[in-house]
Design a protein around this motif. Structure first.
Motif, PDB file in Angstrom:
ATOM      1  N   SER A   1      -2.266  -4.110  -5.077  1.00  0.00           N
ATOM      2  CA  SER A   1      -3.495  -3.824  -5.818  1.00  0.00           C
ATOM      3  C   SER A   1      -4.674  -3.610  -4.882  1.00  0.00           C
ATOM      4  O   SER A   1      -5.687  -3.021  -5.272  1.00  0.00           O
ATOM      5  CB  SER A   1      -3.803  -4.959  -6.801  1.00  0.00           C
ATOM      6  N   VAL A   2      -4.552  -4.072  -3.640  1.00  0.00           N
ATOM      7  CA  VAL A   2      -5.577  -3.852  -2.615  1.00  0.00           C
ATOM      8  C   VAL A   2      -5.190  -2.689  -1.703  1.00  0.00           C
ATOM      9  O   VAL A   2      -6.024  -1.860  -1.329  1.00  0.00           O
ATOM     10  CB  VAL A   2      -5.785  -5.130  -1.772  1.00  0.00           C
ATOM     11  N   ILE A   3      -3.913  -2.606  -1.352  1.00  0.00           N
ATOM     12  CA  ILE A   3      -3.435  -1.557  -0.447  1.00  0.00           C
ATOM     13  C   ILE A   3      -3.585  -0.176  -1.070  1.00  0.00           C
ATOM     14  O   ILE A   3      -4.049   0.772  -0.408  1.00  0.00           O
ATOM     15  CB  ILE A   3      -1.961  -1.810  -0.074  1.00  0.00           C
ATOM     16  N   ALA A   4      -3.218  -0.022  -2.332  1.00  0.00           N
ATOM     17  CA  ALA A   4      -3.199   1.298  -2.973  1.00  0.00           C
ATOM     18  C   ALA A   4      -4.563   1.989  -2.984  1.00  0.00           C
ATOM     19  O   ALA A   4      -4.671   3.150  -2.563  1.00  0.00           O
ATOM     20  CB  ALA A   4      -2.636   1.182  -4.381  1.00  0.00           C
ATOM     21  N   PRO A   5      -5.645   1.341  -3.446  1.00  0.00           N
ATOM     22  CA  PRO A   5      -6.936   2.036  -3.427  1.00  0.00           C
ATOM     23  C   PRO A   5      -7.448   2.327  -2.020  1.00  0.00           C
ATOM     24  O   PRO A   5      -8.153   3.318  -1.811  1.00  0.00           O
ATOM     25  CB  PRO A   5      -7.871   1.069  -4.173  1.00  0.00           C
ATOM     26  N   LEU A   6      -7.079   1.486  -1.046  1.00  0.00           N
ATOM     27  CA  LEU A   6      -7.511   1.737   0.327  1.00  0.00           C
ATOM     28  C   LEU A   6      -6.791   2.964   0.901  1.00  0.00           C
ATOM     29  O   LEU A   6      -7.419   3.804   1.556  1.00  0.00           O
ATOM     30  CB  LEU A   6      -7.251   0.511   1.197  1.00  0.00           C
ATOM     31  N   LEU A   7      -5.487   3.098   0.654  1.00  0.00           N
ATOM     32  CA  LEU A   7      -4.756   4.274   1.126  1.00  0.00           C
ATOM     33  C   LEU A   7      -5.258   5.549   0.446  1.00  0.00           C
ATOM     34  O   LEU A   7      -5.265   6.624   1.043  1.00  0.00           O
ATOM     35  CB  LEU A   7      -3.257   4.104   0.873  1.00  0.00           C
ATOM     36  N   PHE A   8      -5.680   5.423  -0.808  1.00  0.00           N
ATOM     37  CA  PHE A   8      -6.247   6.589  -1.490  1.00  0.00           C
ATOM     38  C   PHE A   8      -7.576   6.976  -0.857  1.00  0.00           C
ATOM     39  O   PHE A   8      -7.848   8.156  -0.625  1.00  0.00           O
ATOM     40  CB  PHE A   8      -6.435   6.274  -2.978  1.00  0.00           C
ATOM     41  N   ARG A   9      -8.406   5.991  -0.543  1.00  0.00           N
ATOM     42  CA  ARG A   9      -9.706   6.275   0.055  1.00  0.00           C
ATOM     43  C   ARG A   9      -9.574   6.876   1.452  1.00  0.00           C
ATOM     44  O   ARG A   9     -10.279   7.815   1.822  1.00  0.00           O
ATOM     45  CB  ARG A   9     -10.533   4.990   0.130  1.00  0.00           C
ATOM     46  N   LEU A  10      -8.648   6.332   2.254  1.00  0.00           N
ATOM     47  CA  LEU A  10      -8.518   6.769   3.644  1.00  0.00           C
ATOM     48  C   LEU A  10      -7.689   8.037   3.806  1.00  0.00           C
ATOM     49  O   LEU A  10      -7.963   8.852   4.688  1.00  0.00           O
ATOM     50  CB  LEU A  10      -7.888   5.650   4.484  1.00  0.00           C
ATOM     51  N   HIS A  11      -6.660   8.201   2.957  1.00  0.00           N
ATOM     52  CA  HIS A  11      -5.707   9.301   3.160  1.00  0.00           C
ATOM     53  C   HIS A  11      -5.429  10.136   1.915  1.00  0.00           C
ATOM     54  O   HIS A  11      -4.605  11.043   1.962  1.00  0.00           O
ATOM     55  CB  HIS A  11      -4.376   8.748   3.691  1.00  0.00           C
ATOM     56  N   GLY A  12      -6.099   9.838   0.806  1.00  0.00           N
ATOM     57  CA  GLY A  12      -5.908  10.616  -0.401  1.00  0.00           C
ATOM     58  C   GLY A  12      -4.552  10.418  -1.061  1.00  0.00           C
ATOM     59  O   GLY A  12      -4.108  11.268  -1.837  1.00  0.00           O
TER      60      GLY A  12
END
Length: 287
Positions: free
Chosen positions: A248-259
């Motif tokens: 739940s923390v990893i997913a939005p961060l990967l979206f922000r950094l790498h789409g």
């Protein structure tokens, strides 16, 4: 394994706590395993109890288990749409436990053919279950993190490699995601995060959040792969073997950094785990 009334599935000698009159049924369930990739995933002991089981008794039962999590469900609630859920490790109650929730859902589907739509934690967090092809998928609200130089400074003495960036959630006792510099990724291309040295004593004293270390190996949007490890010595777990709630923390961060709105996550613990997820509209679906 087959569920048995008042019988622990893993031991020949019946433990003392199974004589408690409020234990209805126990069994074990594993999640996030991948035999093809030699990843064992993680297991949970599922305890279905009658009314009357105290928190103290729950903690005692969990202390006697060799599983990373022991899950407690009330037999009067498992047939309803909403069901309370509690998780314990050997030393304390767990605030969030994705792998234990998925294990409980899959156990109920497998043995009873049904599962509550929502499990609710002691902190009133909702863990929504979707069923696809007789397997449970866990839906959680995503948790946004912010870049933090203060956190990065605290953690310099904890890890054997220089930190590139650190992102932390706003909650005390929340999560911190650590990314390492490019030189680290190149040096450990084969083993990735396995060779990372962690000073657990320093982490326990310095930091109040659980720490996720994260490395992106393949950024292709169709076949993205990321590796991670999860450390929480301050909560009684030096390293978790399989950590669903951290997505739940990893997913939005990967979206922000790498789409990326979906990826395969390989947790590089001793057992290893494979987690798939999809991220959309502030929701993370884990399976």
């Amino acid at each position: 394994m087959q569920a048995k009334d008042n019988t622990l599935c893993l031991t020949k000698r019946k433990p003392k706590w199974l004589t408690l009159r409020f234990i209805k049924l126990t069994c074990t369930e594993s999640v996030f395993h991948s035999p093809a990739n030699n990843l064992k995933g993680s297991s949970a002991l599922i305890v279905i109890y009658k009314i009357g089981l105290t928190s103290k008794a729950m903690q005692y039962i969990a202390s006697q288990s060799n599983h990373p999590a022991t899950v407690f469900l009330n037999q009067n609630e498992i047939t309803k749409r909403h069901c309370n859920i509690r998780w314990f490790n050997q030393t304390s109650e767990i605030k969030r436990c994705g792998h234990g929730t998925l294990a409980a859902a899959n156990f109920l589907i497998k043995h009873f053919g049904y599962c509550p739509e929502v499990f609710t934690s002691m902190s009133n967090e909702r863990f929504t279950i979707r069923v696809k092809k007789q397997r449970a998928q866990l839906s959680l609200k995503s948790i946004e993190s912010k870049k933090s130089e203060l956190v990065e400074g605290e953690l310099k003495s904890v890890f054997s490699s220089a930190i590139k960036a650190a992102y932390s959630t706003g909650d005390k006792n929340g999560y911190t995601v650590v990314l390492f510099n490019e030189e680290f990724s190149k040096d450990v291309e084969k083993d990735d995060l396995k060779s990372l040295h962690v000073d657990f004593k320093a982490l326990s004293k310095l930091h109040k959040n659980a720490v996720i270390v994260l490395s992106i190996k393949n950024k292709d949007k169709k076949n993205a792969i990321a590796h991670f490890r999860y450390f929480a010595p301050q909560f009684g777990v030096n390293e978790d073997s399989a950590t669903g709630s951290a997505v739940s923390v990893i997913a939005p961060l990967l979206f922000r950094l790498h789409g990326l709105n979906k990826a395969k996550l390989i947790q590089q613990s001793n057992n290893g785990a494979l987690l798939n997820y999809e991220f959309n509209n502030a929701k993370v679906v884990i399976y």
